[in-house]
Every structure is written in C-alpha cells, then in structure tokens.
Design an enzyme around this catalytic site. Structure first.
Site, PDB file in Angstrom:
ATOM      1  N   SER A  65     -30.293 -14.355   8.067  1.00 27.53           N
ATOM      2  CA  SER A  65     -30.051 -14.375   6.576  1.00 27.53           C
ATOM      3  C   SER A  65     -29.859 -12.869   6.258  1.00 27.53           C
ATOM      4  CB  SER A  65     -31.471 -14.823   6.008  1.00 27.53           C
ATOM      5  OG  SER A  65     -32.711 -14.191   6.382  1.00 27.53           O
ATOM      6  N   CYS A  93     -41.562 -10.989   7.891  1.00 26.12           N
ATOM      7  CA  CYS A  93     -41.313 -10.664   9.372  1.00 26.12           C
ATOM      8  C   CYS A  93     -42.515 -10.105  10.148  1.00 26.12           C
ATOM      9  CB  CYS A  93     -40.118  -9.909   9.683  1.00 26.12           C
ATOM     10  SG  CYS A  93     -38.636 -11.074   9.000  1.00 26.12           S
TER      11      CYS A  93
END
EC number: 2.3.1.181
Length: 203
Positions: free
Chosen positions: A150, A166
């Site tokens: 992304s 993340c």
C-alpha cells in the site's frame, strides 16, 4: 499473461474475496494468468500474523480484519493505492526477493516525482526522511502470492494514530503529498508502469 486490473474503490471484504478466489484457482492450476489488482479501500484496519494486542489502540467503529499475511496492523483508506499481486512466482524466486521487488516498484515510482525513498534493515516497506510511505505484507504458498503493498498518496494520517502501524513505534507514517502536490490517478499510472516492468521479472 500479466493482467493489471483496477478495481476502483472497494470494501476490503470484496477485494479479499477476489484475491482468495484467484489464489485458490492458481494453486490448483485452473488459472494460468498472473494478476495485479489495484484498489482504494473504504476505511479498514487489517492485522497480519505478527499483530500483538498492544498494536491496536482504539479503532472505534472501523472494522478490523485479521488476515493471513505477514506483518502487523495497518490502515487502508481513500488516498492510498493498494496493490494485490496474485502471481505464480518463477522457480527459485524467494519471498525475500519478491518483497524486494514490490518495494522496488514503489521506490522507482516515487523517485519519478522527486522523492528519495529507501528500505530499512530488518523492516519491510518503503521509507523516506519524513516517515514510512508504503507498507508491505504478503502471503506466499506453493509459489502463489496474495496480499501486497500500500502506497500513501494523501490518506488521512489520523487513522494511523489509533494503532501502532506495522508494529513500529518510532517511525511516523507519511504521504506523497508531504513532499509534492499529487493527483492519485496520475500516481497510479506511474505505479502501473513500474508494476509492468518489475512484475515481468517475477512470473
């Protein structure tokens, strides 16, 4: 054959079902084509296999999907280009090399508009001096891929403050528009050019 398919704006579940259907057909040998699906999602959080409870702070009314990709939790929404490759990788291409190629697609795309982007040791994704501009999370089974990458163009960054993106505590998220004015459709065209060039090396 390598097919680039723009799904437009989608709910996450819709794109996931498309991926899973093609993924299963490729595992059984029914589908010999290779695909890059491109989309913008309506707001959603996705949590990969390394997500810890403390990575999700307060998602409020936005759905969270726990999925079978690598990595931790991230946000997808309008203003972000998401690319889902469903490919049969050439023999001997490792997951590490595959991820490197996905990162390279982004690095070369943003370089065209004057942004210096790079990798960081022991971390997946693409980074700049202002923060992380792209995330990568994949699954590879028997040489067939799904999930993907992304790229933040002008996504609302406030949604990332509800998670630890993340699983990285100390690196902020950034957009292309933190560096230059950008139209998402024009960025998408540049991205597709590099998808075609780099994607052919994978299949």
């Amino acid at each position: 054959m390598l097919k680039i398919i723009d799904l437009g704006k989608t709910e996450y579940q819709e794109a996931l079902e498309i991926q899973n259907r093609i993924f299963e057909r490729k595992l059984t040998g029914e589908d010999q084509d290779n695909y890059f699906f491109i989309t913008e999602h309506h707001p959603v959080y996705t949590a990969g296999k390394t997500t810890k409870p403390e990575h999700i702070l307060n998602t409020e009314d936005i759905p969270v999907y726990y999925i079978d990709r690598g990595g931790s939790v991230t946000f997808h929404g309008e203003g972000q280009i998401v690319v889902y490759p469903v490919l049969s990788l050439k023999n001997r291409i490792s997951v590490k090399r595959y991820v490197f190629t996905l990162e390279e697609i982004v690095i070369k795309t943003v370089k065209e508009i004057g942004i210096n982007a790079y990798r960081k040791d022991r971390l997946r994704g693409v980074f700049t001096d202002k923060g992380k501009i792209a995330s990568v999370g994949v699954k590879v089974s028997k040489g067939v891929t799904k999930h993907g990458i992304s790229l933040n163009v002008n996504i609302e960054k406030r949604y990332f403050r509800r998670i630890i993106p993340c699983g990285i505590w100390d690196i902020p998220v950034c957009n292309i528009t933190d560096f230059v004015e950008a139209d998402i459709d024009k960025i998408k065209l540049k991205l597709i050019k590099h998808i075609i060039k780099e994607g052919r090396k994978l299949v």
